[in-house]
Design a protein around this motif. Structure first.
Motif, PDB file in Angstrom:
ATOM      1  N   UNK A 117       0.816  -1.208   0.000  1.00 21.74           N
ATOM      2  CA  UNK A 117       0.000   0.000   0.000  1.00 21.74           C
ATOM      3  C   UNK A 117       0.847   1.254   0.000  1.00 21.74           C
ATOM      4  N   UNK A 118       1.958   1.229   0.739  1.00 26.65           N
ATOM      5  CA  UNK A 118       2.887   2.366   0.725  1.00 26.65           C
ATOM      6  C   UNK A 118       3.499   2.546  -0.660  1.00 26.65           C
ATOM      7  N   UNK A 119       3.788   1.440  -1.335  1.00 31.18           N
ATOM      8  CA  UNK A 119       4.284   1.516  -2.710  1.00 31.18           C
ATOM      9  C   UNK A 119       3.248   2.152  -3.628  1.00 31.18           C
ATOM     10  N   UNK A 140      -7.333   2.486  -2.587  1.00 27.82           N
ATOM     11  CA  UNK A 140      -7.583   3.801  -2.006  1.00 27.82           C
ATOM     12  C   UNK A 140      -6.481   4.783  -2.388  1.00 27.82           C
ATOM     13  N   UNK A 141      -5.229   4.318  -2.403  1.00 35.52           N
ATOM     14  CA  UNK A 141      -4.112   5.198  -2.725  1.00 35.52           C
ATOM     15  C   UNK A 141      -4.139   5.652  -4.176  1.00 35.52           C
ATOM     16  N   UNK A 146      -3.795  10.659 -11.213  1.00 34.28           N
ATOM     17  CA  UNK A 146      -3.845  11.033 -12.622  1.00 34.28           C
ATOM     18  C   UNK A 146      -2.836  10.214 -13.428  1.00 34.28           C
ATOM     19  N   UNK A 147      -3.244   9.769 -14.571  1.00 35.63           N
ATOM     20  CA  UNK A 147      -2.343   9.036 -15.445  1.00 35.63           C
ATOM     21  C   UNK A 147      -2.136   7.588 -15.057  1.00 35.63           C
ATOM     22  N   UNK A 148      -2.927   7.066 -14.107  1.00 33.11           N
ATOM     23  CA  UNK A 148      -2.825   5.670 -13.686  1.00 33.11           C
ATOM     24  C   UNK A 148      -4.154   4.978 -13.940  1.00 33.11           C
ATOM     25  N   UNK A 149      -4.116   3.932 -14.745  1.00 37.36           N
ATOM     26  CA  UNK A 149      -5.319   3.125 -15.003  1.00 37.36           C
ATOM     27  C   UNK A 149      -5.349   1.984 -13.997  1.00 37.36           C
ATOM     28  N   UNK A 150      -6.440   1.850 -13.261  1.00 32.96           N
ATOM     29  CA  UNK A 150      -6.521   0.892 -12.151  1.00 32.96           C
ATOM     30  C   UNK A 150      -7.532  -0.209 -12.463  1.00 32.96           C
TER      31      UNK A 150
END
Length: 268
Positions: A117-119, A140-141, A146-150
């Protein structure tokens, strides 16, 4: 039942973390121990032992009892919330090292857990990433990054670990491949691999490792050589252990002797 006072004394030079780990080990084997017995065993003041017990209780590793004695918690697996503050600086150093290994445009797979999660938090700064995860902490993180597809690998939620497991999670994994996977661990040993509280977790970690080109296990020094549970995930050769400067030198050498690449975060 053996008394803790019958155990050999532990040198103060081993430090407070080693002492707390030993206290947990003693609680596992003896069930109960008084502040006075532990004070004599470790050759420290009763107030030092009380602070140790307070910290272990806050971390969910022990439960206090009347009169200053302590016993193992009824459920030996600490919840993710209880583990959030444990080894905070070490986990942050590991997360920062792992984030530097990631290249923009990669597709990543993140495990559940506090270190991973910290990563996830560190990865918010890297653009054009696709990240799949089994953990609510990572979700949650990254939810508004922006710019990250999850991608969320759903399934059965384990409340203690805040991670998804089970056949639905495994089926989703079969449809994706990844540049890198980052796995957490309750413990990791040279002989057996990754230790977890639940067989579903260990099976899932093995499947996750098979879907990625590069496999990383993120574990701070206190987890090396430890086996708190009886479920194990074994990894093929070529994986990387990312730990921190608190890792015992003998443990680092043992992993390297088995062909594991070891990266010590925060070592300079």
């Amino acid at each position: 039942m053996p008394s803790p006072s019958s155990q050999p004394p532990v040198s103060q030079a081993q430090g407070s973390r080693a002492r707390r780990d030993r206290i947990v080990d003693l609680a596992t084997t003896t069930g109960l121990a008084s502040v006075e017995e532990l004070s004599r065993l470790f050759e420290v003041t009763p107030s030092t032992i009380r602070r140790d017990l307070a910290r272990l209780t806050a971390e969910g590793r022990l439960a206090r009892t009347y009169g200053g004695a302590m016993a193992l918690s009824a459920h030996p697996e600490a919840s993710l919330r209880q583990r959030t503050g444990e080894a905070y600086d070490e986990k942050r150093a590991i997360a920062q090292w792992a984030a530097r290994a990631v290249e923009p445009g990669e597709t990543l797979l993140l495990d559940a857990g506090t270190t991973v999660g910290a990563l996830a938090h560190e990865l918010r700064a890297i653009k054009e990433l696709t990240i799949a995860t089994t953990g609510l902490t990572a979700l949650h993180a990254l939810a508004d990054a922006e710019g990250v597809h999850v991608e969320c690998l759903g399934g059965t939620l384990r409340p203690l670990s805040q991670g998804f497991v089970g056949p639905l999670t495994e089926a989703a994994l079969e449809r994706m491949s990844f540049d890198r996977v980052f796995l957490g661990a309750d413990g990791v040993t040279v002989e057996k691999g990754i230790c977890e509280a639940d067989l579903r977790q260990t099976r899932l970690k093995e499947l996750m490792a098979r879907r990625a080109d590069h496999v990383y296990v993120l574990a701070h020094g206190g987890k090396l050589g430890r086996a708190p549970f009886h479920a194990w995930a074994t990894l093929k050769e070529g994986w990387t252990l990312v730990t921190d400067a608190s890792a015992p030198a003998e443990q680092v050498r043992a992993f390297e002797a088995r062909g594991v690449r070891v990266e010590v975060a925060g070592s300079g």
